[in-house]
Structures are given as structure tokens and as C-alpha cells.
Design a protein around this motif. Structure first.
Motif, short mmCIF file in Angstrom:
data_model
loop_
_atom_site.label_atom_id
_atom_site.label_comp_id
_atom_site.label_asym_id
_atom_site.label_seq_id
_atom_site.Cartn_x
_atom_site.Cartn_y
_atom_site.Cartn_z
N VAL A 12 -20.22 5.97 -35.22
CA VAL A 12 -19.35 6.32 -34.09
C VAL A 12 -18.03 6.90 -34.60
O VAL A 12 -17.56 7.95 -34.14
N VAL A 13 -17.42 6.22 -35.56
CA VAL A 13 -16.13 6.66 -36.09
C VAL A 13 -16.24 8.04 -36.73
O VAL A 13 -15.39 8.91 -36.53
N ARG A 14 -17.30 8.25 -37.51
CA ARG A 14 -17.47 9.55 -38.16
C ARG A 14 -17.60 10.67 -37.14
O ARG A 14 -17.05 11.75 -37.31
N ASP B 277 -12.55 8.73 -23.68
CA ASP B 277 -13.66 9.52 -23.14
C ASP B 277 -14.47 10.17 -24.25
O ASP B 277 -15.71 10.27 -24.16
N ARG B 278 -13.78 10.63 -25.30
CA ARG B 278 -14.49 11.23 -26.43
C ARG B 278 -15.42 10.20 -27.09
O ARG B 278 -16.56 10.50 -27.45
N VAL C 219 -19.53 10.23 -27.56
CA VAL C 219 -20.19 10.07 -28.86
C VAL C 219 -21.22 8.95 -28.80
O VAL C 219 -22.35 9.09 -29.31
N ILE C 220 -20.86 7.84 -28.18
CA ILE C 220 -21.78 6.71 -28.08
C ILE C 220 -23.02 7.10 -27.29
O ILE C 220 -24.16 6.77 -27.67
N LEU D 210 -8.09 16.69 -32.71
CA LEU D 210 -8.60 17.49 -31.61
C LEU D 210 -8.84 16.64 -30.37
O LEU D 210 -8.58 17.09 -29.24
N HIS D 211 -9.31 15.41 -30.56
CA HIS D 211 -9.67 14.61 -29.39
C HIS D 211 -8.46 14.21 -28.56
O HIS D 211 -8.59 13.78 -27.41
#
Length: 462
Positions: A97-99, A77-78, A82-83, A153-154
Motif C-alpha cells: 500500500v505504501v509503495r 482518498d488516494r 490504492v487499497i 503528487l497525492h
């Protein structure tokens, strides 16, 4: 989602125990990156056809499949969030995306918490340090990961934290005295500490508040029904000396004095008092209102739990005891005879274990003392703190004063220390009417005199 796809896969290589890391594969613009989920399973426990809607990546054959699927879903979901944010300002790459998913920081949440724990260690706040360590051990046990694996955190979505709370409430602590109320309050304490670290981590990394999985979560506590000794019972403990012919009886009398001293030192916590050293009983010259010099004795200490400096004026009732315990000792010797002298050379974790053991033993002694004195039996040394707070509140009705005396940060904590209902304190609320009532009586008397209805004594007796 356009040309971005997600897939949950297993890392091709297994670790030493034969488990594989579950990873999220992200493909964008024909580029692929993988992010670890911190979930490890065997190939038989993994469902390669698992779906986000059913959260079925980890099969039911795994004992913690619900929690592990929740962790994977939180990362899923995180990533979607982001996307969606990046698609508002195209173009972007899979590296973008990864960053964003890793919060633009190389530090995991668990690494940040470890740094905070180390700060408690450096400050000598052993109680706080141990509580934080216990919280992290519980969290890792719930997530089914070892100490070497990081926590990001995610991984801690609101749903995962709800299940963590349920886990804390239902786990076995191994303590015979554990109650539902104590489990509830331990769970709340752990969640409050975790929330504190999440808030700090988000501020440090300048993350949006929406990333906080505990945002808006209410934390509740349960009443623990502590024991309060009455002022009369405290007087009995203070004045009635126990027989001291034998070593066990002398130990009982030392325990009696220890309880009373804790009460008179503003309910000082048992750990702080057990580890007190002789130099903490200090004498200072003070000028009296009559401009005379007076020798005053104070007890100085730093709260292990709150790392706060405090000095307490020593009352005459306990001064002879403290001076007797300090007599002939080196400044750094333990003030009380409950810890062995060589324990002062122990490292903090070992000393903490000895203190906990002695506090439990003191609870047993208090029960025996109460039987001999014919009073209510305290459950432990903390009941001296509760009794002090209760008596101070009954005497003054000033909750703020009680809060300052106990060095509580929150007034809500202080409210739990005073008894549920104090009639003598509540009755003081009637003071608001008394002045008004007196004014009304005077006003009525003036009106009667004006209208000629003043009743003289001779008329009244007719």
C-alpha cells in the motif's frame, strides 16, 4: 475495505516551533505503517476524532484549516483507491500500500520541479526560472509549508488545486497596478506551469493518467487591454527627436529610440533588449538577386523566456542608432546606456532584479515622451511588441507569420497580441466573393448577348 483500516494521527515528536506532523496510519493484516501528510499543526489545532466525511482533522482555530484538511483528504482518498486496486489481486501487505501511494518513486513532485528549475538555470533561461520559483513559492504559501518540506503528487487533488486557484485570484500581490485581469492571467500562468510539471512527472514515473489532478482542467485567460500605437504614432516616435541639451532629456531620447528599436526588432522583449551586448549587432555579406555582394546587418539574440535563437534583419531606420550605441564598446559591453557597465558581472538573479527595475523606470519615461510628442502613452516596453504584432497582422492578414515573428509556441497567444477588431483585415474575407461575382457578371453578359438583349450605346441613348 476488509481488514485494512485508516486513521489520521499526530507524530509524537514536535518540531522546533512546537508543531507536529499529521500522519496517516494504515493498518493491514495486523501490520501498521504511517505516511506523512506534509501538514504540521499544534496539538490544540488537531482533532483526533476527525472524520473523512466532514474533513475535520484540523480544527477551525487554524487559519488554513480548509486547505490543510483538503490535503489530508487527498491522501486519504488516494490510499482508498490504492487499497481497492490491490484488493482485486490479493494478497497484499501494508508495504504494498505504501509503495503504491508514494508512486513507486523516491522522488517527490517538488524535487522533480526543483530539477526542472535547475535546468532553466543551467540554460540561462532566467525569466522562466524565476517564474517557476514564484509559482512554487505561491504553492508552498498556500499549503502553509516551508521550502524544506516536500510536496507529493497525492497532496494536489483536484479540490486542492481549485482552492489554490482561488487563493491565487484573491491574494494580495503588493502591486498598486495589479488588476483583476492581471491576477487572473498570473493564476493561469502558475497553473499552466504546474500542469506542465505534473505531466512530466507522471510520464517519468509511468503513472496512470487518472493520477493527474489537472486532467481535463481548463485554464482561462483574461484580456489585459494593452496599448497599441498606430503606424502614424510610431512614425512620430521614430522621426521626431527630443531635445538633448540636458542629461534627463538625453535619457528621454534614448528611451524613445529604445522603444522604436524594440518595435523594429520584431517586438523583442524588454529584458532581452536591455541586456543586449555590443557583439549582437552583426554584419554579414549577402548575395543579392542581381548577383552582387551586399553588406547586411542583423541583430542576433537568444530569447531569455523561450531559449530560442533568433536573428532579425536590421532596417535602415534604426541601423544608425544601433551602430552608434555599439561604437567604441567591447563586444560584451551592454549595448544600451540603461544598465551600469559593471552590472554585467552580476549573477543572473541580481541582474534580473536590475532589469525589472529599469523596465519599470522606462514605463515612466515613455509616458513623458508621449506627452512631449502628443501620442498615445505606452504602458511599458511590451507595448512596442503589441504594436508590431498589430501592424504586421493588419499589413499581411497572416496570423501564422505574426506567430513566427514573435516566436510564440501557441497561436492562441498570438491572437491576444493583435487588436480585437481590424476592419481592414476582416474586409479581406470578401475576396472569396469577388471572383465568383466577376464570373457571374461575365456569365450574365453572355446570356444577354445570346438572347438579343445587348444594349448598344446608340440604343441606350434613344
Amino acid at each position: 475495505m476488509g481488514n485494512v483500516t485508516l486513521k489520521v494521527v499526530l507524530h509524537p515528536r514536535a518540531n522546533e516551533d512546537g508543531r507536529h506532523l499529521v500522519m496517516l496510519r494504515i493498518t493491514a493484516n495486523r501490520q501498521t505503517k504511517r505516511i506523512g501528510t506534509s501538514v504540521y499543526v499544534t496539538p490544540k489545532q488537531f482533532n483526533p476524532d476527525g472524520k473523512s466525511e466532514s474533513q475535520s482533522w484540523v480544527r477551525k482555530s487554524h487559519p488554513d484549516y480548509v486547505a490543510l484538511n483538503g490535503m489530508i483528504k487527498a491522501l486519504w482518498d488516494r490510499t482508498l483507491q490504492v487499497i481497492a486496486d490491490l484488493q482485486r489481486k490479493p494478497p497484499f501487505t501494508v508495504d504494498d500500500v505504501v509503495r503504491r501511494i508514494t508512486n513507486l518513486s523516491d522522488m517527490y513532485l517538488s524535487a522533480y520541479i526543483d530539477e526542472q528549475i535547475d535546468l532553466y538555470r543551467q540554460r540561462g533561461q532566467t525569466a522562466n526560472m524565476n517564474a517557476q520559483i514564484s509559482m512554487m513559492r505561491a504553492l508552498r504559501a498556500f499549503l502553509n509549508i516551508d521550502e524544506k518540506q516536500p510536496i507529493s503528487l497525492h497532496q494536489l487533488s483536484p479540490a486542492v488545486l481549485e482552492r489554490f486557484e482561488t487563493y491565487l485570484l484573491n491574494r494580495s500581490t503588493g502591486r498598486k497596478t495589479s488588476t483583476e485581469a492581471s491576477k487572473r492571467n498570473t493564476a493561469t500562468d502558475y497553473l499552466r506551469r504546474l500542469k506542465q510539471h505534473i505531466n512530466g512527472y507522471i510520464i517519468l514515473n509511468k503513472l496512470p493518467s487518472e493520477d493527474n489532478p489537472m486532467r481535463g482542467k481548463s485554464l482561462v485567460t483574461a484580456p489585459v487591454n494593452p496599448v497599441w500605437l498606430t503606424t502614424a504614432e510610431m512614425e512620430i516616435w521614430e522621426t521626431k527627436q527630443l531635445p538633448t541639451e540636458t542629461a534627463p532629456q538625453r535619457r528621454l531620447d534614448d528611451a524613445r529610440k529604445f522603444f522604436v528599436i524594440s518595435y523594429y526588432l520584431h517586438g523583442i522583449r524588454g529584458g532581452d533588449l536591455l541586456t543586449a551586448r555590443a557583439y549582437q549587432v552583426q554584419s554579414v555579406w549577402q548575395m543579392t538577386p542581381e548577383r552582387k555582394l551586399e553588406l547586411q546587418y542583423r541583430f542576433a539574440y537568444v530569447s531569455d523566456k523561450k531559449n530560442k535563437n533568433k536573428t532579425v534583419l536590421i532596417e535602415p531606420a534604426i541601423l544608425p542608432w544601433l551602430l552608434e550605441y555599439a561604437e567604441g564598446k567591447e563586444p560584451d559591453d551592454f549595448l544600451f546606456p540603461f544598465l551600469k557597465p559593471n552590472y554585467r558581472y552580476l549573477p543572473e538573479p541580481k541582474l534580473t532584479e536590475k532589469v525589472k527595475s529599469q523596465i519599470s523606470y522606462l514605463g515612466i519615461l515613455f509616458k513623458r515622451i508621449a506627452e512631449q510628442l502628443g501620442t498615445t502613452a505606452p504602458k511599458g516596453i511590451h507595448d512596442a511588441r503589441h504594436s508590431f504584432a498589430d501592424h504586421l497582422y493588419e499589413e499581411t492578414g497572416d496570423l501564422r507569420l505574426v506567430q513566427l515573428s514573435l516566436t510564440h509556441e501557441l497561436i492562441s497567444t498570438t491572437q491576444r497580441y493583435v487588436s480585437r477588431f481590424k476592419q481592414s483585415v476582416v474586409d479581406r474575407a470578401n475576396q472569396v466573393y469577388q471572383k465568383r461575382g466577376a464570373t457571374m457578371v461575365q456569365h450574365s453578359a453572355k446570356n444577354d448577348e445570346k438572347d438579343g438583349f445587348v444594349e448598344h450605346e446608340d440604343v441606350a441613348n434613344c
